[in-house]
Design an enzyme around this catalytic site. Structure first.
Site, PDB file in Angstrom:
ATOM      1  N   ASP A  55       9.399   2.717  -0.771  1.00 26.65           N
ATOM      2  CA  ASP A  55       8.483   3.579   0.214  1.00 26.65           C
ATOM      3  C   ASP A  55       8.731   3.026   1.581  1.00 26.65           C
ATOM      4  OD1 ASP A  55       6.443   4.454   1.495  1.00 26.65           O
ATOM      5  OD2 ASP A  55       4.928   3.577   0.260  1.00 26.65           O
ATOM      6  N   LYS A  59       4.827   9.194   8.460  1.00 24.34           N
ATOM      7  CA  LYS A  59       4.546   8.756   9.809  1.00 24.34           C
ATOM      8  C   LYS A  59       5.530   9.117  10.978  1.00 24.34           C
ATOM      9  CE  LYS A  59       2.179   4.611   7.979  1.00 24.34           C
ATOM     10  NZ  LYS A  59       0.719   4.656   8.389  1.00 24.34           N
ATOM     11  N   TYR A 102       0.893  -1.284   0.109  1.00 27.09           N
ATOM     12  CA  TYR A 102       0.025  -0.075  -0.093  1.00 27.09           C
ATOM     13  C   TYR A 102       0.987   1.102  -0.014  1.00 27.09           C
ATOM     14  CZ  TYR A 102      -3.453   3.532   1.563  1.00 27.09           C
ATOM     15  OH  TYR A 102      -4.173   4.683   1.879  1.00 27.09           O
TER      16      TYR A 102
HETATM   17  C1  PLP Z   1       3.963   2.035   3.196  1.00 29.26           C
HETATM   18  C2  PLP Z   1       2.926   3.271   3.008  1.00 29.26           C
HETATM   19  N1  PLP Z   1       2.935   4.117   2.193  1.00 29.26           N
HETATM   20  C3  PLP Z   1       2.275   5.296   1.964  1.00 29.26           C
HETATM   21  C4  PLP Z   1       1.284   5.256   2.860  1.00 29.26           C
HETATM   22  C5  PLP Z   1       0.272   6.475   2.877  1.00 29.26           C
HETATM   23  O1  PLP Z   1       0.547   7.416   3.844  1.00 29.26           O
HETATM   24  P1  PLP Z   1      -0.604   8.402   4.220  1.00 29.26           P
HETATM   25  O2  PLP Z   1      -1.616   7.936   4.895  1.00 29.26           O
HETATM   26  O3  PLP Z   1       0.228   9.135   5.370  1.00 29.26           O
HETATM   27  O4  PLP Z   1      -0.937   9.080   3.215  1.00 29.26           O
HETATM   28  C6  PLP Z   1       1.173   4.440   3.853  1.00 29.26           C
HETATM   29  C7  PLP Z   1       0.140   4.572   4.887  1.00 29.26           C
HETATM   30  O5  PLP Z   1      -0.183   3.777   5.861  1.00 29.26           O
HETATM   31  C8  PLP Z   1       1.994   3.533   4.046  1.00 29.26           C
HETATM   32  O6  PLP Z   1       2.082   2.422   4.857  1.00 29.26           O
END
Ligand code: PLP
Length: 459
Positions: free
Chosen positions: A250, A282, A155
């Site tokens: 990511d 985060k 995700y």
């Molecule tokens: C690996 C990863 N990338 C991107 C995101 C998206 O971040 P946000 O919820 O701050 O938009 C998340 C959210 O959980 C994530 O776990």
């Protein structure tokens, strides 16, 4: 009954105030929540509305507290309301909450991120979604190509091109795809199984000269904790390079959580390779909306105002969020990571002991200090991809989750999410979890044989 105790009494605790708030919320907020997994749909029951939180605990609107293993989905490395973060935020807010002009704090935060990771330059944004969206745009611009390779179960936020076979809420709710994503955006995404080097090689064999980037969670945490197999990330770095594509790692979830340098600190740095672009979020926001993407200076230099790739944000680099993030990162010493690893190892050992005592087959998987349980069949050795994560007994998780909740432990309300500890999870918090685990394991065991169970008999 094969040693399994009879059907459970109803959970001793309801949450009437949370239930009332949910009813009110549903009238004015879609589904009653501002991010889908919070609604408890995967586990049933009433989502707890949080009134306050401190250290390792959250207190709900009904006045009951829980050991929190959600940690705001990984955002909190030092627990709730850490005094140093709260003081710094108060001080920053008193000097103004947003200026729409650059500040020294942003520079210091960027310097801290650059010092800890492989990136040479970093741009601050407000959410992980914005970070991955911007990184993919930059990768497409830099390569002059459109296709993106992503992994099923990973995700990356709710970016059009990255929602196909996504993890987190998308897999929790079993959504086949997302209406509203243009066919062209979906068609530009190639989805392959996580940890499958052959599938990646095939994608490059077929479309190599059209692939802009591979985007991967540095270690997957959005289908439960599924670490990359040894060498997998390095393979991605080498394969993208061979084909003139970019690797976007990511680290929104893993960044500054599993190591002071993120997951890259555990594989890329010791192995001597680096992704082209990396996204963060985060932990680096210290509990505030701050995120970032960064990479080699030659790539980042293509962003406006130096280059033609447009990317901007009214609240980007917000002074309060940047202060919170910087304070959290400065608190994140090597000692903290050693402690988080030990806490996670202790918790998963306790969970395994309780589940084994009740004969509940499961896997406790770790990606650094991120971990989760998979209620798999006894002969499954490891979950390495989304198909493996989906082949688990969700009823057992549901029963386990609710028993933990009834005994004062808040787990992520989905089997497809990682559990997060913080530096505030001390012996007392662990003791509370240790007390909750045996009844939760019994509840999972009952789900194996009970009328609502998803298997005909006990194993
Ligand atoms: C690996 C990863 N990338 C991107 C995101 C998206 O971040 P946000 O919820 O701050 O938009 C998340 C959210 O959980 C994530 O776990």
């Amino acid at each position: 009954m094969n040693g399994v105790t009879p059907a459970p009494a109803p959970f001793p605790y309801e949450a009437p105030v949370s239930a009332l708030l949910m009813a009110r919320s549903r009238a004015v907020v879609p589904g009653g929540v501002n991010s889908p997994v919070r609604a408890f749909r995967a586990v049933g029951g009433t989502p707890r509305f949080v009134a306050s939180a401190r250290g390792a605990y959250v207190t709900d609107a009904d006045g009951r507290d829980y050991v929190d293993l959600v940690s705001s989905w990984g955002a909190l490395l030092h627990g709730h309301a850490h005094p140093a973060v709260v003081d710094a935020v108060r001080d920053a807010a008193g000097r103004g909450t947003t200026y729409g002009a650059p500040t020294e704090t942003e520079v210091v935060l960027a310097e801290e991120i650059v010092a800890r990771t492989s990136v040479e330059q970093v741009r601050l944004v407000s959410s992980g979604t914005e970070a991955t969206m911007s990184a993919v745009r930059l990768a497409r611009a830099a390569t002059g190509r459109d296709l993106v390779v992503k992994f099923a179960g990973c995700y990356h936020g709710h970016v059009d091109a990255l929602l196909a076979s996504a993890g987190s809420g998308v897999v929790t709710f079993g959504l086949p795809g997302t209406p509203g994503v243009p066919a062209a955006a979906a068609a530009a995404t190639i989805v392959v199984p996580y940890n499958d080097t052959d599938a990646v090689a095939r994608a490059f064999a077929e479309h190599g000269d059209r692939i802009a980037c591979v985007i991967t969670e540095a270690a997957a945490g959005n289908m439960g904790a599924v670490p990359p197999l040894p060498g997998f990330n390095r393979f991605l770095a080498e394969t993208t390079r061979e084909h003139g594509a970019l690797l976007v790692s990511d680290e929104v979830m893993t960044g500054f959580r599993v190591h002071r340098s993120g997951w890259w600190g555990l594989d890329g740095a010791p192995e001597g390779w680096a992704p082209d672009l990396t996204t963060f979020g985060k932990v680096m926001g210290g509990g505030f909306p701050a995120a970032a993407f960064g990479g080699r200076a030659d790539l980042m230099g293509r962003l406006a105002p130096d280059g033609p790739v447009y990317q901007a944000g009214t609240l980007s680099g917000n002074p309060v969020a940047s202060t919170a993030g910087l304070t959290a990162l400065r608190l994140a010493t090597d000692d903290v990571y050693t402690r988080l690893d030990a806490t996670a190892a202790q918790l998963s050992a306790l969970a395994t002991k309780a589940l084994e005592a009740e004969g509940v087959p499961h896997l406790a998987q770790h990606a650094g200090s991120m971990f989760s349980l998979f209620f798999t069949e006894p002969d499954v050795a490891a979950v390495v991809d989304l198909a493996g994560a989906q082949a688990q007994h969700l009823d057992r998780f549901r029963a386990f989750f609710h028993a933990m909740l009834a005994h004062g432990v808040m787990l992520p309300p989905s089997a497809f999410e990682a559990w997060f500890v913080s530096a505030a999870h001390d012996g007392a918090a662990l003791d509370r979890v240790a007390v909750a685990l045996p009844p939760a394991a019994r509840a999972a065991a009952r789900a194996m044989v009970g009328p609502g169970g998803d298997r005909g008999g006990s194993t």
